[in-house]
Design a protein around this motif. Structure first.
Motif, PDB file in Angstrom:
ATOM      1  N   VAL A   5       0.806  -1.360   0.024  1.00  0.00           N
ATOM      2  CA  VAL A   5      -0.079  -0.030  -0.093  1.00  0.00           C
ATOM      3  C   VAL A   5       0.754   1.129  -0.069  1.00  0.00           C
ATOM      4  O   VAL A   5       1.945   1.258   0.878  1.00  0.00           O
ATOM      5  CB  VAL A   5      -1.111   0.180   1.234  1.00  0.00           C
ATOM      6  N   VAL A   6       0.597   2.119  -0.960  1.00  0.00           N
ATOM      7  CA  VAL A   6       1.287   3.569  -0.980  1.00  0.00           C
ATOM      8  C   VAL A   6       0.494   4.670  -0.496  1.00  0.00           C
ATOM      9  O   VAL A   6      -0.736   4.816  -0.943  1.00  0.00           O
ATOM     10  CB  VAL A   6       1.706   3.594  -2.344  1.00  0.00           C
ATOM     11  N   VAL A   7       1.160   5.401   0.415  1.00  0.00           N
ATOM     12  CA  VAL A   7       0.443   6.587   0.819  1.00  0.00           C
ATOM     13  C   VAL A   7       1.001   7.826   0.472  1.00  0.00           C
ATOM     14  O   VAL A   7       2.345   7.985   0.662  1.00  0.00           O
ATOM     15  CB  VAL A   7       0.173   6.514   2.467  1.00  0.00           C
ATOM     16  N   ARG A   8       0.233   8.779   0.077  1.00  0.00           N
ATOM     17  CA  ARG A   8       0.976   9.969  -0.660  1.00  0.00           C
ATOM     18  C   ARG A   8       0.365  11.358   0.294  1.00  0.00           C
ATOM     19  O   ARG A   8      -0.718  11.126   0.623  1.00  0.00           O
ATOM     20  CB  ARG A   8       0.810  10.034  -2.028  1.00  0.00           C
ATOM     21  N   ALA A   9       1.353  12.084   0.478  1.00  0.00           N
ATOM     22  CA  ALA A   9       0.814  13.481   0.996  1.00  0.00           C
ATOM     23  C   ALA A   9       1.684  14.656   0.590  1.00  0.00           C
ATOM     24  O   ALA A   9       2.915  14.536   0.180  1.00  0.00           O
ATOM     25  CB  ALA A   9       0.964  13.512   2.684  1.00  0.00           C
ATOM     26  N   ARG A  10       1.349  15.848   0.753  1.00  0.00           N
ATOM     27  CA  ARG A  10       1.916  16.998   0.435  1.00  0.00           C
ATOM     28  C   ARG A  10       2.018  17.908   1.803  1.00  0.00           C
ATOM     29  O   ARG A  10       0.866  18.014   2.296  1.00  0.00           O
ATOM     30  CB  ARG A  10       1.303  17.790  -0.641  1.00  0.00           C
ATOM     31  N   ALA A  11       3.275  18.285   2.075  1.00  0.00           N
ATOM     32  CA  ALA A  11       3.443  18.866   3.601  1.00  0.00           C
ATOM     33  C   ALA A  11       4.616  19.827   3.657  1.00  0.00           C
ATOM     34  O   ALA A  11       5.394  19.984   2.812  1.00  0.00           O
ATOM     35  CB  ALA A  11       3.505  17.818   4.489  1.00  0.00           C
ATOM     36  N   SER A  12       4.483  20.565   4.672  1.00  0.00           N
ATOM     37  CA  SER A  12       5.535  21.644   4.834  1.00  0.00           C
ATOM     38  C   SER A  12       6.445  20.952   6.091  1.00  0.00           C
ATOM     39  O   SER A  12       7.668  21.495   6.044  1.00  0.00           O
ATOM     40  CB  SER A  12       4.983  22.771   5.375  1.00  0.00           C
ATOM     41  N   VAL A  13       5.979  20.243   6.895  1.00  0.00           N
ATOM     42  CA  VAL A  13       6.475  19.471   7.876  1.00  0.00           C
ATOM     43  C   VAL A  13       6.437  18.015   8.084  1.00  0.00           C
ATOM     44  O   VAL A  13       5.323  17.668   8.090  1.00  0.00           O
ATOM     45  CB  VAL A  13       6.495  20.407   9.463  1.00  0.00           C
ATOM     46  N   VAL A  14       7.530  17.287   7.900  1.00  0.00           N
ATOM     47  CA  VAL A  14       7.458  16.059   7.947  1.00  0.00           C
ATOM     48  C   VAL A  14       8.375  15.243   8.978  1.00  0.00           C
ATOM     49  O   VAL A  14       9.578  15.805   9.461  1.00  0.00           O
ATOM     50  CB  VAL A  14       8.169  15.213   6.613  1.00  0.00           C
ATOM     51  N   THR A  15       7.836  14.648  10.036  1.00  0.00           N
ATOM     52  CA  THR A  15       8.467  13.926  11.103  1.00  0.00           C
ATOM     53  C   THR A  15       8.405  12.487  11.045  1.00  0.00           C
ATOM     54  O   THR A  15       7.272  11.702  10.724  1.00  0.00           O
ATOM     55  CB  THR A  15       7.776  14.195  12.485  1.00  0.00           C
ATOM     56  N   VAL A  16       9.640  11.725  11.161  1.00  0.00           N
ATOM     57  CA  VAL A  16       9.911  10.277  11.101  1.00  0.00           C
ATOM     58  C   VAL A  16      10.260   9.812  12.364  1.00  0.00           C
ATOM     59  O   VAL A  16      11.374  10.261  12.685  1.00  0.00           O
ATOM     60  CB  VAL A  16      10.633   9.991   9.802  1.00  0.00           C
ATOM     61  N   SER A  17       9.794   8.671  12.985  1.00  0.00           N
ATOM     62  CA  SER A  17      10.251   8.281  14.160  1.00  0.00           C
ATOM     63  C   SER A  17      10.181   6.803  14.036  1.00  0.00           C
ATOM     64  O   SER A  17       9.421   6.196  13.421  1.00  0.00           O
ATOM     65  CB  SER A  17       9.356   8.724  15.393  1.00  0.00           C
ATOM     66  N   ALA A  18      11.560   6.119  14.649  1.00  0.00           N
ATOM     67  CA  ALA A  18      11.361   4.632  14.745  1.00  0.00           C
ATOM     68  C   ALA A  18      10.941   4.220  15.991  1.00  0.00           C
ATOM     69  O   ALA A  18      10.506   4.681  16.894  1.00  0.00           O
ATOM     70  CB  ALA A  18      13.236   4.300  14.737  1.00  0.00           C
ATOM     71  N   GLY A  19      10.622   2.653  15.825  1.00  0.00           N
ATOM     72  CA  GLY A  19       9.928   2.130  16.827  1.00  0.00           C
ATOM     73  C   GLY A  19      10.841   1.868  18.072  1.00  0.00           C
ATOM     74  O   GLY A  19      12.181   2.223  17.787  1.00  0.00           O
ATOM     75  N   GLY A  20      10.356   1.119  19.153  1.00  0.00           N
ATOM     76  CA  GLY A  20      11.283   0.989  20.097  1.00  0.00           C
ATOM     77  C   GLY A  20      12.242  -0.283  19.946  1.00  0.00           C
ATOM     78  O   GLY A  20      12.500  -0.774  18.729  1.00  0.00           O
ATOM     79  N   SER A  21      12.959  -0.602  20.946  1.00  0.00           N
ATOM     80  CA  SER A  21      13.994  -1.660  20.807  1.00  0.00           C
ATOM     81  C   SER A  21      13.363  -3.120  21.175  1.00  0.00           C
ATOM     82  O   SER A  21      14.233  -4.033  21.150  1.00  0.00           O
ATOM     83  CB  SER A  21      15.169  -1.397  21.731  1.00  0.00           C
TER      84      SER A  21
END
Length: 277
Positions: free
Chosen positions: A216-232
């Motif tokens: 599944v591909v999700v697309r968006a247009r934004a000014s601020v993008v945050t990516v965070s990884a999962g826990g350990s």
């Protein structure tokens, strides 16, 4: 001649070592066409000081993509990107000039120097991250590499899977567990595998593409993008304790646990468009 018509030419020491002849040609063309102050820094600190003391002179950097990125980062941190356009004369090996080529900077010393003198400023998009880093091209977070197991152990596991008909864990092993937000809108959360994330600048905004592990591909247009990884913690199919890496061109950064990119802009002097007949 006004201060804006004067140049500060900062020549990267690596460019001098790689192609001193192109550096000499560029310097001669620039000095013949403008009042130019030439700086020959021997390292990063001297390079930074020369740029900081430019006054009203237009900065011109002679070097490769890393030189350009370093310059834009320094100007962005001091708030000096907006007042005037940056100019570049690319000098380096072909792989080290991919960004300059993609931006439209002429790769020949003479053509690039003439573009500095006769070109016009072009406003371009960029991304600034929460650590002060700058991204000038497209950015991607690729799927993580599968950890290598000892050959015998890997062979045994393959044999067991074949005999018992167990599903292969390859898809899970090659997927991130990432939380992706675009202008506060959640595109993917930690409970869903992500095969990759990409950010491409267009029209002052980031075009975000999240490829899910299920296709599944999700697309968006934004000014601020945050990516965070999962826990350990283990057992989720994600990468444990490693964060994520991201790539811009040939440069790989990270690993990091979280990163926020905000859109911005800068000006680069490029050849003026040829008038239509």
């Amino acid at each position: 001649m006004s201060a804006a018509d004067q140049l500060l030419v900062v020549i990267d020491p690596v460019a001098r070592r790689i192609d001193g002849e192109s550096v000499r040609i560029a310097k001669d063309v620039l000095c013949a066409g403008a009042q130019a102050k030439i700086c020959w820094p021997e390292g990063v600190e001297e390079f930074s000081r020369a740029l900081a003391r430019r006054g009203g002179r237009r900065p011109v950097v002679v070097g490769d993509d890393r030189t350009l990125l370093r310059t834009v980062t320094l100007l962005q941190r001091e708030g000096g990107l907006a007042p005037s356009a940056l100019s570049m004369v690319p000098v380096g090996t072909a792989p080290s000039l991919e960004l300059a080529r993609s931006l439209g900077v002429p790769l020949g010393a003479v053509a690039a120097a003439r573009a500095v003198l006769e070109g016009s400023p072009r406003r371009l998009d960029l991304l600034v991250d929460d650590s002060g880093g700058v991204v000038l091209g497209d950015l991607c977070i690729p799927a993580p590499a599968r950890p290598l197991a000892p050959t015998v152990w890997g062979t045994c596991r393959s044999l067991v899977r074949t005999l018992v008909g167990a599903p292969s864990p390859v898809a899970a092993a090659l997927a991130h567990r990432l939380r992706v937000e675009a202008d506060g809108v959640l595109l993917s959360d930690l409970d869903r595998p992500v095969a990759g994330v990409s950010l491409a600048m267009a029209g002052g905004a980031a075009q975000v593409v999240v490829e899910g592990g299920s296709g599944v591909v999700v697309r968006a247009r934004a000014s601020v993008v945050t990516v965070s990884a999962g826990g350990s913690g283990g057992g989720s199919g994600g990468v444990c304790g490693a964060g994520f890496r991201y790539r811009v061109g040939s440069v790989v950064a990270g690993p990091v646990w979280t990163r926020t990119w905000t859109t911005g802009s800068w000006c680069l002097t490029l050849p003026s468009p040829t008038p239509r007949a």
